[in-house]
Structures are given as structure tokens and as C-alpha cells.
Design an enzyme around this catalytic site. Structure first.
Site, PDB file in Angstrom:
ATOM      1  N   LYS A 195      67.896  -1.315  24.782  1.00  0.00           N
ATOM      2  CA  LYS A 195      66.661  -0.919  24.086  1.00  0.00           C
ATOM      3  C   LYS A 195      65.523  -0.825  25.093  1.00  0.00           C
ATOM      4  CE  LYS A 195      63.306  -3.140  21.953  1.00  0.00           C
ATOM      5  NZ  LYS A 195      62.191  -2.221  22.265  1.00  0.00           N
ATOM      6  N   GLU A 270      64.583 -12.664  32.261  1.00  0.00           N
ATOM      7  CA  GLU A 270      63.636 -12.421  33.361  1.00  0.00           C
ATOM      8  C   GLU A 270      62.263 -12.362  32.722  1.00  0.00           C
ATOM      9  OE1 GLU A 270      64.395 -12.252  36.487  1.00  0.00           O
ATOM     10  OE2 GLU A 270      66.563 -12.103  36.355  1.00  0.00           O
ATOM     11  N   CYS A 304      55.558  -8.490  36.889  1.00  0.00           N
ATOM     12  CA  CYS A 304      55.876  -9.888  36.565  1.00  0.00           C
ATOM     13  C   CYS A 304      55.620 -10.805  37.749  1.00  0.00           C
ATOM     14  CB  CYS A 304      57.323  -9.990  36.123  1.00  0.00           C
ATOM     15  SG  CYS A 304      58.426  -9.202  37.288  1.00  0.00           S
ATOM     16  N   GLU A 404      49.407 -15.760  32.055  1.00  0.00           N
ATOM     17  CA  GLU A 404      49.706 -14.446  32.623  1.00  0.00           C
ATOM     18  C   GLU A 404      48.833 -13.390  31.943  1.00  0.00           C
ATOM     19  OE1 GLU A 404      53.470 -12.505  31.636  1.00  0.00           O
ATOM     20  OE2 GLU A 404      53.715 -12.024  33.750  1.00  0.00           O
TER      21      GLU A 404
HETATM   22  P1  NAD Z   1      57.530  -8.052  25.640  1.00  0.00           P
HETATM   23  O1  NAD Z   1      58.191  -9.376  25.721  1.00  0.00           O
HETATM   24  O2  NAD Z   1      56.484  -7.853  24.621  1.00  0.00           O
HETATM   25  O3  NAD Z   1      58.598  -6.890  25.376  1.00  0.00           O
HETATM   26  C1  NAD Z   1      59.705  -6.684  26.201  1.00  0.00           C
HETATM   27  C2  NAD Z   1      60.802  -6.026  25.394  1.00  0.00           C
HETATM   28  O4  NAD Z   1      61.217  -6.934  24.373  1.00  0.00           O
HETATM   29  C3  NAD Z   1      60.380  -4.742  24.685  1.00  0.00           C
HETATM   30  O5  NAD Z   1      61.444  -3.834  24.700  1.00  0.00           O
HETATM   31  C4  NAD Z   1      60.113  -5.229  23.265  1.00  0.00           C
HETATM   32  O6  NAD Z   1      60.271  -4.230  22.301  1.00  0.00           O
HETATM   33  C5  NAD Z   1      61.179  -6.290  23.114  1.00  0.00           C
HETATM   34  N1  NAD Z   1      60.900  -7.306  22.088  1.00  0.00           N
HETATM   35  C6  NAD Z   1      59.694  -7.717  21.630  1.00  0.00           C
HETATM   36  N2  NAD Z   1      59.860  -8.664  20.679  1.00  0.00           N
HETATM   37  C7  NAD Z   1      61.202  -8.851  20.529  1.00  0.00           C
HETATM   38  C8  NAD Z   1      61.987  -9.707  19.702  1.00  0.00           C
HETATM   39  N3  NAD Z   1      61.447 -10.561  18.842  1.00  0.00           N
HETATM   40  N4  NAD Z   1      63.340  -9.627  19.820  1.00  0.00           N
HETATM   41  C9  NAD Z   1      63.902  -8.793  20.726  1.00  0.00           C
HETATM   42  N5  NAD Z   1      63.201  -7.962  21.494  1.00  0.00           N
HETATM   43  C10 NAD Z   1      61.856  -7.990  21.427  1.00  0.00           C
HETATM   44  O7  NAD Z   1      56.999  -7.755  27.095  1.00  0.00           O
HETATM   45  P2  NAD Z   1      56.185  -6.508  27.582  1.00  0.00           P
HETATM   46  O8  NAD Z   1      54.783  -6.656  27.115  1.00  0.00           O
HETATM   47  O9  NAD Z   1      56.921  -5.253  27.263  1.00  0.00           O
HETATM   48  O10 NAD Z   1      56.296  -6.718  29.168  1.00  0.00           O
HETATM   49  C11 NAD Z   1      55.481  -7.591  29.850  1.00  0.00           C
HETATM   50  C12 NAD Z   1      56.186  -8.904  30.136  1.00  0.00           C
HETATM   51  O11 NAD Z   1      57.412  -8.668  30.822  1.00  0.00           O
HETATM   52  C13 NAD Z   1      55.367  -9.758  31.079  1.00  0.00           C
HETATM   53  O12 NAD Z   1      55.343 -11.079  30.614  1.00  0.00           O
HETATM   54  C14 NAD Z   1      56.121  -9.665  32.392  1.00  0.00           C
HETATM   55  O13 NAD Z   1      55.918 -10.756  33.243  1.00  0.00           O
HETATM   56  C15 NAD Z   1      57.524  -9.542  31.941  1.00  0.00           C
HETATM   57  N6  NAD Z   1      58.370  -8.947  32.990  1.00  0.00           N
HETATM   58  C16 NAD Z   1      59.223  -9.767  33.685  1.00  0.00           C
HETATM   59  C17 NAD Z   1      60.006  -9.238  34.718  1.00  0.00           C
HETATM   60  C18 NAD Z   1      60.940 -10.125  35.515  1.00  0.00           C
HETATM   61  O14 NAD Z   1      61.787  -9.590  36.229  1.00  0.00           O
HETATM   62  N7  NAD Z   1      60.835 -11.435  35.448  1.00  0.00           N
HETATM   63  C19 NAD Z   1      59.939  -7.883  35.009  1.00  0.00           C
HETATM   64  C20 NAD Z   1      59.072  -7.078  34.281  1.00  0.00           C
HETATM   65  C21 NAD Z   1      58.291  -7.623  33.257  1.00  0.00           C
END
Ligand code: NAD
Length: 510
Positions: A195, A270, A304, A404
Site C-alpha cells: 500500500k 521503520e 525520518c 518529530e
Molecule cells: P504515517 O504513519 O501517517 O503513514 C505511513 C503509511 O501508513 C501510509 O501509507 C498510511 O496510509 C499508513 N497508515 C496510516 N495509518 C494506518 C493504520 N492505522 N494501519 C495501517 N496503515 C496505516 O506516516 P507518514 O506521515 O506517511 O510518514 C511520515 C513518518 O514516516 C515519519 O514519522 C517518518 O519519520 C517516518 N519514516 C520513517 C522512515 C524510516 O526508515 N525509519 C522512512 C520514511 C519515513
């Protein structure tokens, strides 16, 4: 701070090779393109201009379940399981070449959909192809172990695919985050239900069309578009899914972990970070200033591993901050399609407001804004632009130091000595990344070994390699992506014991 121009771009032209059904970009399930079962759609917007660029199918739970069943069939009954590692590798190498052929197209799609400057999007497209190449290479390398156990046994291990892998990715590196998950999973013989983030699915859907073109068997790769609470949750909770791999926020990671308990599926997480960038007074001044800027303002701080806390030795503070602010004000902010743009927009109005809220919180907490701190108007008013922002006079209790922000906002902290620097650096619930700048190699290693973080840099910030493991300590995640660790995370280990002297054991009397 300088702003750049807004070149004319034609979304239809950039997206011309994406399938469309009645003006809607469909999702890719079981080797077919399909609209959402309930007809749901979502309009996508260019974050630099606020203009609509495409409409995509908005899947729901039913669509996720259909994809999971297709993946299950593909793994349990399809040809994928009997394809050799060498054949999988050959397919992945062809895929890498096709991504290279389409590099400019992938670059432009991610700039259109995510807003990042062309230069950054191009790096992602190059890395994406190379990630498939790296894992294609690994697929055919030795993976098991043999053990010197007492005769007459011979014992060894093999690594096998886990099965159906659910993969959920964020919007900050739309193509690359998907590839970091698909490449090792497929190389190891798994099947995938991925997804993309609901805001940025277009480059992943274009990638799906390459899987189709190269005749990957139906159901091996499924891309389901839709929201996290519906599609994402269905993937994380399904008993037909053997593993869920997630990249995103720590809060979402927690709910995915809970949803995954039903069948105790394997998980990789991650998550977020608040990474320290420690600069000693003996560092090479220009290098440290340069990487401090790159650490926080690359990808508009939506990284991130961003170096969002700059931890400066007190004696260096005034000169360093002076130069840092002078250079931050010169960063060219604007539309990613202008080749002179160095920093693009924030992904969405909602996220922009969140970043603005944090800037307001920082002010109220008593931190001092040295530059930025505002939304950009004028020719950028329709996009989600925030000026590179630097806060000084912070303390460790402030929310802008602990939480963050995921935007172009830097918090400066000051330290007295090495022990103080380490204490401040580790004063966080996160543990994703961190860096140290000094010309004293002994000090650099002492500090790095004390950092409670999974990815660290000495005299640099941000370089990331397909060959080396990526992931966090503490609340920044569970497991590692990339490198051999990333491959192992998509395998089960099977122990095989062979009796070389086939005879009854004689344990029980006859
Ligand atoms: P998010 O957690 O809001 O969403 C990430 C993904 O999860 C999206 O596809 C979203 O639709 C899905 N999602 C949201 N709620 C869900 C649920 N209840 N069940 C299953 N899936 C769900 O994050 P974001 O705003 O898209 O991205 C930013 C975050 O991602 C930041 O905290 C960043 O640090 C982190 N990030 C981490 C890494 C890493 O490698 N550690 C890399 C990139 C981004």
C-alpha cells in the site's frame, strides 16, 4: 531566503504511461488493473501548486482482502514458488534496467506528486534501480549454514520465503520506500501486497506497469491504493498475511503492531526520529555547516533520519550559527520542476499546518527563531511552502526538541564537553540516526559508539547505501532494511537434520 519560479508542467504528459479507466488511475491486483470495489476515488494534488494532477482509485478493506487472497494463491499454488533464485534474479535485473530506461519519467512523477526537487527525485529513481540490482545479486548467494554436530547427524539451515508480505509505506520517498520493501521480498521468493501512501501512489503504480510488462506471475506483486485506516489496517490485521513491513510514524507503527497480533505475523517497523547532529569546535567548519544544512533541509526536512537537533560545542556556537543562518537564508525554495530549486514544499496543507503549529509551540516555549518561521506567500502562496527555520536557545524539555516535526525546522542545542554532548544526543525516545563532526578521530569513534542509534555518520550526514543496514534503536523501529539484514528479514530459517546412519534409535524397548 530566495524563491524560484513556477515552470509550466503538464500532468497528463508526465502521467501518460499510467493506465487510466474513465479518467481514474486504477490499482494493480492479481495481474490486472482494477477500480475500487465500491467505486471510491481520490484526487491527487501537486503540493507545489495546489492543482489537481490525477484521480486514483481509493481502495477499501474489500480491495485489500481481494489482493491478499490473490497473493496467497500466488504463493501457495502459483509458479512463483518453483521459479529458481537465478530466474528471479534475472527478472529483477530486467526490472532495474527498465527503471533506468524510465528514469526521467519516474523523476518527474515523484516531483509532480511529492513536490521534491527534480535532483532529489532523480536520486531516488537511480537508487530504486540499484536496489533491485543489489537484491537480484543477493538472491543467488549462499544463505545457509552447516553445523558440526555429533555423528551420525548432519545439520544445516536453509533460508525460505516467509510467504505473503504486507507492505505499507509513507509519502516522503514514494518510489524508493516501495522499492526498499519490494526488492528484498521478491528476491527472497515472497509475494507482496503493498500500500503506497494515499497522497503519493503514482510512481508505485507506474512501477506496477513494469511488473506487468515483464510478465511477473499474477498475484506476485499487488499494489492497493487507499487510506491507512482501511487498506493499511486490513493488511496489518489479515490472518492470510505472514509478515507486515511498515515505514511511517511511530504512532502508526504501534497500531500496526497491535493489529498484527492476531496471527502473530512477523513485523518490521521503520519509524520516526529526532536525530542529533553533534558538532565539536575542532570540526572542519565549512563541512560541518554544509552538512548541518543538508541534514535538516534536504527533502524539506521530511526525512525520518533528518538531523533535526544540531548539538553545538559552546565555544563554536556564535560563529557557527552566524554562518548557518546566513546560508539557510540563501536556500532557493520553490517548485521542484525549476532546476534551480533546492528545497520544495511540504507534502500537504494538513502537514504544513502541523509544522506551523510546531513553530508556534517553539515560540511559546521560549525558543528563539533565527530565520524562517513562516509560510511562504507570493508566487508560492498556493503551495505548501515553509521557509527553512532555525530555533536557538532551546532546552531539552521543549516539545520542538523532543518531538518529530518532519519539516524544515532545526533546533539548536549547546554542550560543554564530550559527556554533555552524548547525554544531550541520547536524550530522546528515538534512536534512528545521528552524526558527529570533529577532526579528532578518537573522539569521533568514542561519541559514535555511545550514540543509541542505528545509523550513524562521522563528518557527513545522510549517505545511505543499498548495501548497508537501515533501521533504528528504541522507538525508531524494529528490524533492519537494506543490506543482507534486509534480505534476511524476508526469510524464515529452516533447520534440517539428516541421520546418516539409518537405523532404529533403540530408545524404547521392543
Ligand atoms: P504515517 O504513519 O501517517 O503513514 C505511513 C503509511 O501508513 C501510509 O501509507 C498510511 O496510509 C499508513 N497508515 C496510516 N495509518 C494506518 C493504520 N492505522 N494501519 C495501517 N496503515 C496505516 O506516516 P507518514 O506521515 O506517511 O510518514 C511520515 C513518518 O514516516 C515519519 O514519522 C517518518 O519519520 C517516518 N519514516 C520513517 C522512515 C524510516 O526508515 N525509519 C522512512 C520514511 C519515513
Amino acid at each position: 531566503m530566495q524563491t524560484t519560479s513556477r515552470p509550466a508542467v503538464d500532468p497528463q504528459q508526465i502521467l501518460r504511461d499510467l493506465p487510466q479507466t474513465g479518467g481514474v488511475v486504477p490499482m494493480y491486483v492479481d495481474g490486472r488493473w482494477k477500480l475500487a470495489a465500491d467505486g471510491g476515488t481520490r484526487d491527487l494534488v501537486n503540493p507545489a501548486t495546489g492543482e489537481k494532477i490525477a484521480t486514483v482509485a481509493e481502495g477499501a478493506q474489500r480491495d485489500a482482502e481481494e489482493a491478499i487472497r490473490a497473493a496467497r494463491r500466488a504463493f501457495d499454488e502459483g509458479p512463483w514458488g518453483s521459479i529458481s533464485a537465478a530466474e528471479r534474479a534475472a527478472l529483477l535485473l530486467k526490472l532495474a534496467d527498465r527503471i533506468d530506461d524510465c528514469r526521467e519519467e519516474f523523476t518527474r512523477i515523484d516531483t509532480l506528486n511529492n513536490g521534491k526537487p527534480l535532483r532529489e527525485a532523480e536520486y531516488d529513481a537511480i537508487d530504486a534501480a540499484n536496489c533491485f540490482r543489489y537484491y537480484a545479486g543477493l538472491a543467488t548467494k549462499p544463505h545457509g549454514q552447516t553445523f558440526d554436530v555429533p555423528a551420525p547427524s548432519q545439520t544445516f539451515t536453509v533460508r525460505e520465503a516467509i510467504g505473503v508480505c504486507g507492505q505499507i509505506v509513507p509519502w516522503n520517498y514514494p518510489l524508493l520506500m516501495a522499492v526498499w520493501k519490494l526488492a528484498p521480498a521478491l528476491a527472497a521468493g515472497n509475494v507482496c501486497v503493498l500500500k503506497p501512501a494515499e497522497l503519493t501512489p503514482l510512481s508505485t503504480l507506474r512501477l506496477a506497469s513494469l511488473f506487468e510488462e515483464l510478465d511477473f506471475p499474477a498475484g506476485v506483486v499487488n499494489i492497493v491504493t487507499g487510506a491507512g485506516a482501511t487498506v493499511g489496517h486490513a493488511i496489518a490485521a489479515s490472518n492470510l498475511v505472514d509478515k507486515v513491513a511498515f515505514t511511517g510514524g511511530t504512532k502508526t507503527g504501534r497500531s500496526i503492531m497491535q493489529a498484527a497480533t492476531g496471527n502473530l505475523k512477523k513485523i518490521s517497523l521503520e519509524l520516526g526520529g529526532k536525530s542529533p547532529n553533534v558538532v565539536f569546535a575542532d570540526a572542519d567548519f565549512d563541512t560541518a555547516v554544509d552538512y548541518a544544512l543538508f541534514g535538516i533541509f534536504a527533502n524539506s526536512g521530511q526525512v525520518c533520519s533528518a538531523g533535526s537537533r544540531l548539538i553545538l560545542e559552546r565555544s563554536l556556537h556564535d560563529t557557527f550559527v552566524g554562518k548557518l543562518v546566513e546560508r539557510a537564508k540563501k536556500i532557493r525554495v520553490g517548485d521542484g520542476f525549476d532546476p534551480s530549486t533546492e528545497m520544495g514544499p511540504i507534502i500537504s496543507p494538513m502537514h504544513r499546518e502541523r509544522v506551523e503549529d510546531y513553530i508556534e509551540i517553539g515560540r511559546k516555549e521560549g525558543a528563539k527563531v533565527l530565520c524562517g518561521g513562516e509560510r511562504l506567500g507570493g508566487s508560492l502562496a498556493n503551495g505548501n511552502f515553509i521557509a527553512p527555520t532555525i530555533f536557538d536557545a532551546t532546552n531539552p524539555e521543549m516539545r520542538i526538541v523532543q518531538e518529530e516535526i518532519f519539516g524544515p525546522v532545526l533546533a539548536i542545542q549547546t554542550f560543554e564537553d564530550e559527556a554533555d554532548a552524548i547525554r544531550l544526543a541520547n536524550d530522546t525516545v528515538y534512536g534512528l540516526a545521528g552524526a558527529v563532526f570533529t577532526q579528532d578521530i578518537g573522539k569521533a569513534h568514542r561519541v559514535i559508539r555511545k550514540l543509541r542509534a542505528g545509523i550513524t555518520w562521522i563528518n557527513t550526514y545522510h549517505p545511505t547505501y543499498n548495501e548497508a543496514p537501515w533501521g533504528g534503536y528504541k522507538q525508531s523501529g524494529i528490524g533492519r532494511e537494506l543490506g543482507t539484514y534486509g534480505y534476511d528479514a524476508y526469510t524464515e530459517v529452516k533447520q534440517i537434520n539428516v541421520n546418516l546412519d539409518v537405523a532404529p534409535s533403540g530408545w524404547f524397548s521392543e
